[in-house]
Design a protein around this motif. Structure first.
Motif, PDB file in Angstrom:
ATOM      1  N   SER A 257       0.699  -1.368   0.041  1.00 14.01           N
ATOM      2  CA  SER A 257      -0.048   0.007   0.020  1.00 14.01           C
ATOM      3  C   SER A 257       0.826   1.297   0.118  1.00 14.01           C
ATOM      4  O   SER A 257       0.307   2.330  -0.370  1.00 14.01           O
ATOM      5  N   ILE A 258       2.020   1.243   0.571  1.00 14.75           N
ATOM      6  CA  ILE A 258       2.841   2.552   0.655  1.00 14.75           C
ATOM      7  C   ILE A 258       3.803   2.491  -0.721  1.00 14.75           C
ATOM      8  O   ILE A 258       4.263   3.673  -0.766  1.00 14.75           O
ATOM      9  N   ALA A 259       4.042   1.278  -1.436  1.00 12.36           N
ATOM     10  CA  ALA A 259       4.856   1.367  -2.298  1.00 12.36           C
ATOM     11  C   ALA A 259       4.591   2.528  -3.472  1.00 12.36           C
ATOM     12  O   ALA A 259       5.355   3.380  -4.136  1.00 12.36           O
ATOM     13  N   TRP A 260       3.183   2.590  -3.956  1.00 15.55           N
ATOM     14  CA  TRP A 260       2.576   3.689  -4.743  1.00 15.55           C
ATOM     15  C   TRP A 260       2.802   5.026  -4.342  1.00 15.55           C
ATOM     16  O   TRP A 260       3.042   5.936  -5.119  1.00 15.55           O
ATOM     17  N   GLN A 261       2.596   5.054  -3.030  1.00 15.11           N
ATOM     18  CA  GLN A 261       2.721   6.420  -2.291  1.00 15.11           C
ATOM     19  C   GLN A 261       4.231   6.877  -2.302  1.00 15.11           C
ATOM     20  O   GLN A 261       4.524   8.213  -2.585  1.00 15.11           O
ATOM     21  N   LEU A 262       5.040   6.270  -2.135  1.00 14.87           N
ATOM     22  CA  LEU A 262       6.554   6.362  -2.338  1.00 14.87           C
ATOM     23  C   LEU A 262       6.812   6.762  -3.746  1.00 14.87           C
ATOM     24  O   LEU A 262       7.649   7.689  -3.997  1.00 14.87           O
TER      25      LEU A 262
ATOM     26  N   ALA B 199       4.872   7.847  -6.213  1.00 13.67           N
ATOM     27  CA  ALA B 199       4.379   9.065  -6.509  1.00 13.67           C
ATOM     28  C   ALA B 199       4.718  10.270  -5.728  1.00 13.67           C
ATOM     29  O   ALA B 199       5.067  11.266  -6.320  1.00 13.67           O
ATOM     30  N   SER B 200       5.463  10.283  -4.832  1.00 10.43           N
ATOM     31  CA  SER B 200       6.065  11.279  -3.933  1.00 10.43           C
ATOM     32  C   SER B 200       7.641  11.559  -4.529  1.00 10.43           C
ATOM     33  O   SER B 200       7.993  12.709  -4.798  1.00 10.43           O
ATOM     34  N   ALA B 201       8.073  10.608  -5.299  1.00 13.80           N
ATOM     35  CA  ALA B 201       9.369  10.697  -5.958  1.00 13.80           C
ATOM     36  C   ALA B 201       9.387  11.552  -7.154  1.00 13.80           C
ATOM     37  O   ALA B 201      10.141  11.981  -7.623  1.00 13.80           O
ATOM     38  N   PHE B 202       8.300  10.884  -8.024  1.00 12.06           N
ATOM     39  CA  PHE B 202       8.215  11.452  -9.372  1.00 12.06           C
ATOM     40  C   PHE B 202       6.791  11.844  -9.460  1.00 12.06           C
ATOM     41  O   PHE B 202       5.742  11.633 -10.403  1.00 12.06           O
ATOM     42  N   PRO B 203       6.375  13.186  -8.925  1.00 12.50           N
ATOM     43  CA  PRO B 203       4.834  13.406  -8.947  1.00 12.50           C
ATOM     44  C   PRO B 203       4.427  13.988 -10.383  1.00 12.50           C
ATOM     45  O   PRO B 203       3.463  13.832 -10.892  1.00 12.50           O
ATOM     46  N   ARG B 204       5.426  14.693 -11.143  1.00 12.26           N
ATOM     47  CA  ARG B 204       5.153  14.917 -12.246  1.00 12.26           C
ATOM     48  C   ARG B 204       4.990  14.008 -13.289  1.00 12.26           C
ATOM     49  O   ARG B 204       3.889  13.941 -14.202  1.00 12.26           O
ATOM     50  N   ALA B 205       5.721  13.040 -13.311  1.00 15.77           N
ATOM     51  CA  ALA B 205       5.321  11.938 -14.243  1.00 15.77           C
ATOM     52  C   ALA B 205       4.270  10.949 -13.819  1.00 15.77           C
ATOM     53  O   ALA B 205       3.461  10.632 -14.560  1.00 15.77           O
ATOM     54  N   ILE B 206       3.617  11.047 -12.505  1.00 13.57           N
ATOM     55  CA  ILE B 206       2.504  10.227 -12.471  1.00 13.57           C
ATOM     56  C   ILE B 206       1.350  11.148 -12.771  1.00 13.57           C
ATOM     57  O   ILE B 206       0.469  10.840 -13.385  1.00 13.57           O
ATOM     58  N   LEU B 207       1.336  12.479 -12.328  1.00 11.72           N
ATOM     59  CA  LEU B 207       0.144  13.216 -12.833  1.00 11.72           C
ATOM     60  C   LEU B 207       0.213  13.700 -14.170  1.00 11.72           C
ATOM     61  O   LEU B 207      -0.967  13.914 -14.758  1.00 11.72           O
ATOM     62  N   ALA B 208       1.214  13.431 -14.904  1.00 10.18           N
ATOM     63  CA  ALA B 208       1.195  13.705 -16.429  1.00 10.18           C
ATOM     64  C   ALA B 208       0.661  12.503 -17.304  1.00 10.18           C
ATOM     65  O   ALA B 208       0.365  12.602 -18.394  1.00 10.18           O
ATOM     66  N   ASN B 209       0.724  11.583 -16.618  1.00  6.74           N
ATOM     67  CA  ASN B 209       0.131  10.149 -17.205  1.00  6.74           C
ATOM     68  C   ASN B 209      -1.260  10.299 -17.395  1.00  6.74           C
ATOM     69  O   ASN B 209      -2.134  10.384 -16.554  1.00  6.74           O
ATOM     70  N   PRO B 210      -1.833  10.058 -18.636  1.00 14.39           N
ATOM     71  CA  PRO B 210      -3.330  10.054 -19.056  1.00 14.39           C
ATOM     72  C   PRO B 210      -3.996   8.922 -18.339  1.00 14.39           C
ATOM     73  O   PRO B 210      -5.102   9.276 -17.896  1.00 14.39           O
ATOM     74  N   LEU B 211      -3.243   7.883 -18.121  1.00 11.22           N
ATOM     75  CA  LEU B 211      -4.206   6.791 -17.321  1.00 11.22           C
ATOM     76  C   LEU B 211      -4.439   7.136 -15.946  1.00 11.22           C
ATOM     77  O   LEU B 211      -5.381   6.588 -15.576  1.00 11.22           O
ATOM     78  N   THR B 212      -3.624   7.896 -15.361  1.00 11.21           N
ATOM     79  CA  THR B 212      -3.841   8.492 -13.924  1.00 11.21           C
ATOM     80  C   THR B 212      -5.131   9.036 -14.243  1.00 11.21           C
ATOM     81  O   THR B 212      -6.124   8.799 -13.281  1.00 11.21           O
ATOM     82  N   TYR B 213      -5.633   9.990 -14.878  1.00 12.45           N
ATOM     83  CA  TYR B 213      -6.843  10.754 -14.996  1.00 12.45           C
ATOM     84  C   TYR B 213      -8.059   9.819 -14.994  1.00 12.45           C
ATOM     85  O   TYR B 213      -8.865   9.742 -14.530  1.00 12.45           O
TER      86      TYR B 213
END
Length: 85
Positions: free
Chosen positions: A22-27, A29-43
């Motif tokens: 459960s914490i792996a994805w949070q880590l 996302a905190s290390a690469f926030p721009r890459a996570i948020l820029a991904n269209p799949l995330t939206y």
């Protein structure tokens, strides 16, 4: 030995795996926030999650309670204790 019996259940391994999983994805996302948020799949995934949340189906306690009620054959209180009269 009680401690060895606890180890043999596998509960500690399941707990550790749950915490790390459960914490792996949070880590990440905190290390690469721009890459996570820029991904269209995330939206898309976010919108799907919000759709499920708006239906109330994610309230797992209600779903589990309904399943338990049907399996156990629970009835209304009036059947067991009568009415207030």
């Amino acid at each position: 030995n009680v401690v060895q019996a606890l180890f043999n259940t596998g509960l500690l391994g399941a707990l550790l795996l749950t915490i790390v999983g459960s914490i792996a994805w949070q880590l990440v996302a905190s290390a690469f926030p721009r890459a996570i948020l820029a991904n269209p799949l995330t939206y898309v995934l976010l919108r799907i999650c919000l759709l499920f949340e708006s239906t109330g189906i994610c309230s797992g306690a209600w779903v589990l309670a309904e399943i338990h009620k049907r399996l156990a054959g629970f009835q209304r209180d009036e059947v067991y204790i009568g009415t207030a009269e």
